[in-house]
Motif scaffolding. Structure first.
Motif, PDB file in Angstrom:
ATOM      1  N   ILE A  99     -10.129  15.055  34.571  1.00 48.38           N
ATOM      2  CA  ILE A  99      -9.544  13.869  33.978  1.00 48.38           C
ATOM      3  C   ILE A  99      -8.064  14.382  33.493  1.00 48.38           C
ATOM      4  O   ILE A  99      -8.133  14.827  32.431  1.00 48.38           O
ATOM      5  CB  ILE A  99     -10.201  12.986  33.049  1.00 48.38           C
ATOM      6  N   SER A 100      -6.995  13.901  34.297  1.00 48.31           N
ATOM      7  CA  SER A 100      -5.971  14.273  33.747  1.00 48.31           C
ATOM      8  C   SER A 100      -4.956  13.392  33.689  1.00 48.31           C
ATOM      9  O   SER A 100      -3.685  13.266  33.057  1.00 48.31           O
ATOM     10  CB  SER A 100      -5.199  15.641  34.277  1.00 48.31           C
ATOM     11  N   THR A 101      -5.172  11.975  34.108  1.00 48.60           N
ATOM     12  CA  THR A 101      -4.241  10.881  34.146  1.00 48.60           C
ATOM     13  C   THR A 101      -5.397   9.698  33.488  1.00 48.60           C
ATOM     14  O   THR A 101      -6.531   9.794  33.647  1.00 48.60           O
ATOM     15  CB  THR A 101      -3.771  10.248  35.322  1.00 48.60           C
ATOM     16  N   LEU A 102      -4.463   8.492  33.130  1.00 48.34           N
ATOM     17  CA  LEU A 102      -5.348   7.428  32.506  1.00 48.34           C
ATOM     18  C   LEU A 102      -6.083   6.713  33.726  1.00 48.34           C
ATOM     19  O   LEU A 102      -7.306   6.360  33.609  1.00 48.34           O
ATOM     20  CB  LEU A 102      -4.300   6.260  32.184  1.00 48.34           C
ATOM     21  N   GLU A 103      -5.464   7.052  35.004  1.00 48.64           N
ATOM     22  CA  GLU A 103      -6.178   6.366  36.242  1.00 48.64           C
ATOM     23  C   GLU A 103      -7.471   7.069  36.457  1.00 48.64           C
ATOM     24  O   GLU A 103      -8.533   6.359  36.700  1.00 48.64           O
ATOM     25  CB  GLU A 103      -5.329   6.490  37.587  1.00 48.64           C
ATOM     26  N   GLU A 104      -7.371   8.483  36.287  1.00 52.35           N
ATOM     27  CA  GLU A 104      -8.607   9.054  36.592  1.00 52.35           C
ATOM     28  C   GLU A 104      -9.687   8.934  35.428  1.00 52.35           C
ATOM     29  O   GLU A 104     -10.845   8.960  35.705  1.00 52.35           O
ATOM     30  CB  GLU A 104      -8.489  10.646  36.559  1.00 52.35           C
ATOM     31  N   LEU A 105      -9.074   8.536  34.356  1.00 51.29           N
ATOM     32  CA  LEU A 105     -10.275   8.336  32.944  1.00 51.29           C
ATOM     33  C   LEU A 105     -10.719   7.088  33.518  1.00 51.29           C
ATOM     34  O   LEU A 105     -12.138   6.722  33.362  1.00 51.29           O
ATOM     35  CB  LEU A 105      -9.362   8.280  31.806  1.00 51.29           C
ATOM     36  N   GLU A 106     -10.063   6.119  33.826  1.00 56.69           N
ATOM     37  CA  GLU A 106     -10.534   4.724  34.234  1.00 56.69           C
ATOM     38  C   GLU A 106     -11.540   4.851  35.295  1.00 56.69           C
ATOM     39  O   GLU A 106     -12.921   4.366  35.363  1.00 56.69           O
ATOM     40  CB  GLU A 106      -9.575   3.836  34.628  1.00 56.69           C
ATOM     41  N   ALA A 107     -11.280   5.631  36.408  1.00 55.87           N
ATOM     42  CA  ALA A 107     -12.202   5.900  37.426  1.00 55.87           C
ATOM     43  C   ALA A 107     -13.519   6.453  37.148  1.00 55.87           C
ATOM     44  O   ALA A 107     -14.557   6.179  37.529  1.00 55.87           O
ATOM     45  CB  ALA A 107     -11.495   6.652  38.536  1.00 55.87           C
ATOM     46  N   PHE A 108     -13.597   7.521  36.292  1.00 56.72           N
ATOM     47  CA  PHE A 108     -14.533   8.064  35.551  1.00 56.72           C
ATOM     48  C   PHE A 108     -15.323   7.049  34.890  1.00 56.72           C
ATOM     49  O   PHE A 108     -16.637   7.200  34.971  1.00 56.72           O
ATOM     50  CB  PHE A 108     -14.110   9.145  34.621  1.00 56.72           C
ATOM     51  N   ARG A 109     -14.702   6.325  33.983  1.00 57.54           N
ATOM     52  CA  ARG A 109     -15.738   5.279  33.280  1.00 57.54           C
ATOM     53  C   ARG A 109     -16.132   4.385  34.384  1.00 57.54           C
ATOM     54  O   ARG A 109     -17.676   4.183  34.021  1.00 57.54           O
ATOM     55  CB  ARG A 109     -14.618   4.352  32.591  1.00 57.54           C
ATOM     56  N   ILE A 110     -15.530   4.018  35.363  1.00 53.55           N
ATOM     57  CA  ILE A 110     -16.249   3.045  36.319  1.00 53.55           C
ATOM     58  C   ILE A 110     -17.387   3.793  36.784  1.00 53.55           C
ATOM     59  O   ILE A 110     -18.693   3.029  37.086  1.00 53.55           O
ATOM     60  CB  ILE A 110     -15.290   2.575  37.220  1.00 53.55           C
ATOM     61  N   LYS A 111     -17.238   5.108  37.183  1.00 55.59           N
ATOM     62  CA  LYS A 111     -18.391   5.773  37.988  1.00 55.59           C
ATOM     63  C   LYS A 111     -19.602   6.022  37.051  1.00 55.59           C
ATOM     64  O   LYS A 111     -20.577   5.729  37.578  1.00 55.59           O
ATOM     65  CB  LYS A 111     -17.591   7.101  38.394  1.00 55.59           C
ATOM     66  N   TYR A 112     -19.310   6.405  35.865  1.00 54.98           N
ATOM     67  CA  TYR A 112     -20.382   6.756  34.984  1.00 54.98           C
ATOM     68  C   TYR A 112     -21.052   5.858  34.150  1.00 54.98           C
ATOM     69  O   TYR A 112     -22.057   6.141  33.612  1.00 54.98           O
ATOM     70  CB  TYR A 112     -20.147   8.128  34.301  1.00 54.98           C
ATOM     71  N   LEU A 113     -20.087   4.852  33.389  1.00 53.18           N
ATOM     72  CA  LEU A 113     -20.341   4.018  32.457  1.00 53.18           C
ATOM     73  C   LEU A 113     -20.050   2.490  32.766  1.00 53.18           C
ATOM     74  O   LEU A 113     -20.517   1.659  32.009  1.00 53.18           O
ATOM     75  CB  LEU A 113     -19.603   4.466  31.231  1.00 53.18           C
ATOM     76  N   GLY A 114     -19.664   2.242  33.936  1.00 50.93           N
ATOM     77  CA  GLY A 114     -19.597   0.794  34.367  1.00 50.93           C
ATOM     78  C   GLY A 114     -20.816   0.126  34.821  1.00 50.93           C
ATOM     79  O   GLY A 114     -21.870   1.180  34.549  1.00 50.93           O
ATOM     80  N   SER A 115     -20.627  -0.999  35.061  1.00 48.27           N
ATOM     81  CA  SER A 115     -21.850  -1.895  35.100  1.00 48.27           C
ATOM     82  C   SER A 115     -22.490  -1.448  36.521  1.00 48.27           C
ATOM     83  O   SER A 115     -23.885  -1.688  36.554  1.00 48.27           O
ATOM     84  CB  SER A 115     -21.550  -3.355  35.393  1.00 48.27           C
ATOM     85  N   LYS A 116     -21.607  -0.630  37.615  1.00 49.88           N
ATOM     86  CA  LYS A 116     -22.526  -0.257  38.525  1.00 49.88           C
ATOM     87  C   LYS A 116     -22.460   1.201  38.696  1.00 49.88           C
ATOM     88  O   LYS A 116     -22.114   1.896  39.912  1.00 49.88           O
ATOM     89  CB  LYS A 116     -21.759  -0.942  39.736  1.00 49.88           C
ATOM     90  N   ASN A 117     -22.870   1.945  37.663  1.00 47.38           N
ATOM     91  CA  ASN A 117     -22.545   3.367  37.442  1.00 47.38           C
ATOM     92  C   ASN A 117     -23.549   4.155  38.536  1.00 47.38           C
ATOM     93  O   ASN A 117     -24.635   3.534  38.816  1.00 47.38           O
ATOM     94  CB  ASN A 117     -22.299   3.547  36.130  1.00 47.38           C
ATOM     95  N   VAL A 118     -23.437   5.254  38.458  1.00 48.46           N
ATOM     96  CA  VAL A 118     -24.004   6.155  39.555  1.00 48.46           C
ATOM     97  C   VAL A 118     -25.440   6.394  39.039  1.00 48.46           C
ATOM     98  O   VAL A 118     -26.296   7.261  39.526  1.00 48.46           O
ATOM     99  CB  VAL A 118     -23.405   7.348  40.261  1.00 48.46           C
ATOM    100  N   ILE A 119     -25.658   6.511  37.620  1.00 48.92           N
ATOM    101  CA  ILE A 119     -26.678   6.773  37.027  1.00 48.92           C
ATOM    102  C   ILE A 119     -27.772   5.826  37.116  1.00 48.92           C
ATOM    103  O   ILE A 119     -28.959   6.185  37.361  1.00 48.92           O
ATOM    104  CB  ILE A 119     -26.255   7.289  35.332  1.00 48.92           C
ATOM    105  N   LYS A 120     -27.314   4.608  37.005  1.00 50.46           N
ATOM    106  CA  LYS A 120     -28.499   3.572  37.085  1.00 50.46           C
ATOM    107  C   LYS A 120     -29.497   3.586  38.212  1.00 50.46           C
ATOM    108  O   LYS A 120     -30.786   3.431  37.850  1.00 50.46           O
ATOM    109  CB  LYS A 120     -27.700   2.120  37.150  1.00 50.46           C
ATOM    110  N   PRO A 121     -28.881   3.797  39.544  1.00 56.02           N
ATOM    111  CA  PRO A 121     -29.953   3.458  40.274  1.00 56.02           C
ATOM    112  C   PRO A 121     -31.287   4.867  40.249  1.00 56.02           C
ATOM    113  O   PRO A 121     -32.278   4.575  40.716  1.00 56.02           O
ATOM    114  CB  PRO A 121     -29.329   4.100  41.778  1.00 56.02           C
ATOM    115  N   LEU A 122     -30.950   5.731  39.616  1.00 60.98           N
ATOM    116  CA  LEU A 122     -31.833   6.993  39.398  1.00 60.98           C
ATOM    117  C   LEU A 122     -32.854   6.404  38.426  1.00 60.98           C
ATOM    118  O   LEU A 122     -34.190   6.950  38.792  1.00 60.98           O
ATOM    119  CB  LEU A 122     -31.247   8.317  38.619  1.00 60.98           C
ATOM    120  N   PHE A 123     -33.018   5.318  37.664  1.00 56.78           N
ATOM    121  CA  PHE A 123     -33.769   4.676  36.991  1.00 56.78           C
ATOM    122  C   PHE A 123     -34.855   4.157  37.703  1.00 56.78           C
ATOM    123  O   PHE A 123     -35.959   4.058  37.158  1.00 56.78           O
ATOM    124  CB  PHE A 123     -33.308   3.521  35.946  1.00 56.78           C
ATOM    125  N   ALA A 124     -34.599   3.750  39.083  1.00 52.30           N
ATOM    126  CA  ALA A 124     -35.559   3.256  39.779  1.00 52.30           C
ATOM    127  C   ALA A 124     -36.431   4.271  40.274  1.00 52.30           C
ATOM    128  O   ALA A 124     -37.718   3.967  40.613  1.00 52.30           O
ATOM    129  CB  ALA A 124     -34.942   2.600  40.969  1.00 52.30           C
TER     130      ALA A 124
END
Ligand code: PHE
Length: 345
Positions: free
Chosen positions: A21-46
């Motif tokens: 993460i070296s730019t604000l855009e990358e930070l935002e992409a990270f947030r969406i991917k791991y902490l956003g409402s459709k993050n990639v961690i969620k499906p694992l709960f299933a």
């Protein structure tokens, strides 16, 4: 043997920890991917329901660890971006730029004139006394030798408080004189500035509230000449070094003899004729020797002491000084009007 689902969480954890993460855009992409409402961690709960009971606890802990790791990663990067941003905006400050203009306040013209009058009397040793605006009958009238049937007591002139025959809005600051005399021994040398009320029709010339400065001097051997000299000093400080005054005989219930003082205003312009009714003289205050009855009423022996008193309205002097044509302007608080005055006093 360890559950293969754990490989997935290991993998995700490693991904999160090594994210670049070296730019604000990358930070935002990270947030969406791991902490956003459709993050990639969620499906694992299933997957939870496919995990055998003995592994459920560890699986839960691993899932939680993923969330915590993502939040830590996000927060630490966000913090360093924020710091960089505030440093950048500081670096961009132009310390040579002129300051932004500010809206300076100003004093009310009534305060300006009142403060000037106070200052003039303070210079010769008068102390300022302030008192209540809601007064009783005794301090406002009786002590001031104003008999029960005096017209000044009339409901037309005095605002009495609802359901009260004794409490009123003071009609003059002479009530302060009464309060001071009943609690202090002479020598007394005070001025009483403040707001007063009279039940008058509001017009360009008069108002139901206005301000006064009254003065009182009580001591042994105080004479009419002392009063005249004090008032001459006042007039010259207020209206200029060669101001002339005259005292005309008058009547007040609380002074004997009584006088009104005029200052010579001049007759140079048409306005001067209007303000002085063609005489050139302008009445500015009432005065006189304190009536012995007033001293007696307030517990001061009139055989031992004498005194003089005076009282003046402030609004009229402010109107003259600043050429204000309508007294109502003084009570409307229109900033366009008030802004014109400066604050020397
Ligand atoms: N109290 C008087 C008034 O309100 C003014 C005054 C004060 C006159 C003291 C004489 C002496 O008009």
């Amino acid at each position: 043997m360890s559950n293969p689902i754990f490989d997935r969480t290991d993998q995700l954890l490693a991904e999160i920890k090594s994210a670049s993460i070296s730019t604000l855009e990358e930070l935002e992409a990270f947030r969406i991917k791991y902490l956003g409402s459709k993050n990639v961690i969620k499906p694992l709960f299933a997957e939870m329901r496919n995990v055998p009971n003995e592994d459920k606890k560890e699986f839960g802990q691993r899932m939680n660890a993923l969330k915590v790791a993502a939040e830590e990663m996000f927060n630490s990067h966000k913090q360093s971006f924020d710091q960089a941003a505030s440093k950048a905006s500081f670096d961009q400050l132009d310390l040579t730029a002129p300051p932004a203009s500010r809206n300076k306040g100003s004093r009310h013209p009534v305060s300006l004139v009142m403060n000037r009058i106070i200052h003039i009397f303070e210079k010769i040793g008068f102390a300022v006394e302030e008192e209540r605006e809601i007064e009783d009958d005794w301090h406002n009238f009786t002590a001031m030798n104003t008999p029960e049937d005096h017209p000044a007591r009339d409901m037309q002139d005095t605002f009495y408080l609802k359901n009260s025959v004794t409490n009123l809005l003071r009609t003059h600051t002479s009530s302060v004189q009464a309060r001071v005399m009943t609690k202090t021994k002479p020598p007394i040398r005070i001025i009483a500035p403040g707001r007063v009320y009279r039940n008058e029709t509001i017009s360009a010339r008069s108002h139901c509230q206005f301000h006064q400065v009254e003065g009182l001097y009580v001591d042994k051997n105080v004479s009419f000449a002392d009063m005249k000299q004090t008032l001459l000093y006042f007039a010259r400080e207020m209206y200029g070094a060669d101001t002339r005054i005259r005292l005309r005989p008058s009547y007040f219930p609380f002074t004997e003899p009584s006088a009104e003082m005029d200052v010579y205003w001049g007759l140079e312009s048409e306005a001067d004729y209007r303000i002085t009714k063609g005489t050139g003289w302008l009445e500015i205050l009432g005065c006189g020797m304190v009536d012995p009855n007033v001293l007696k009423n307030c517990g001061i022996d009139p055989e031992e002491y004498t005194g003089f008193a005076f009282g003046m309205g402030i609004e009229r002097q402010a109107m003259l000084q600043y050429k204000i044509e309508d007294i109502r302007l003084l009570f409307e608080n229109d900033v366009r009007f008030l802004r014109q005055f400066n604050s020397a006093y």
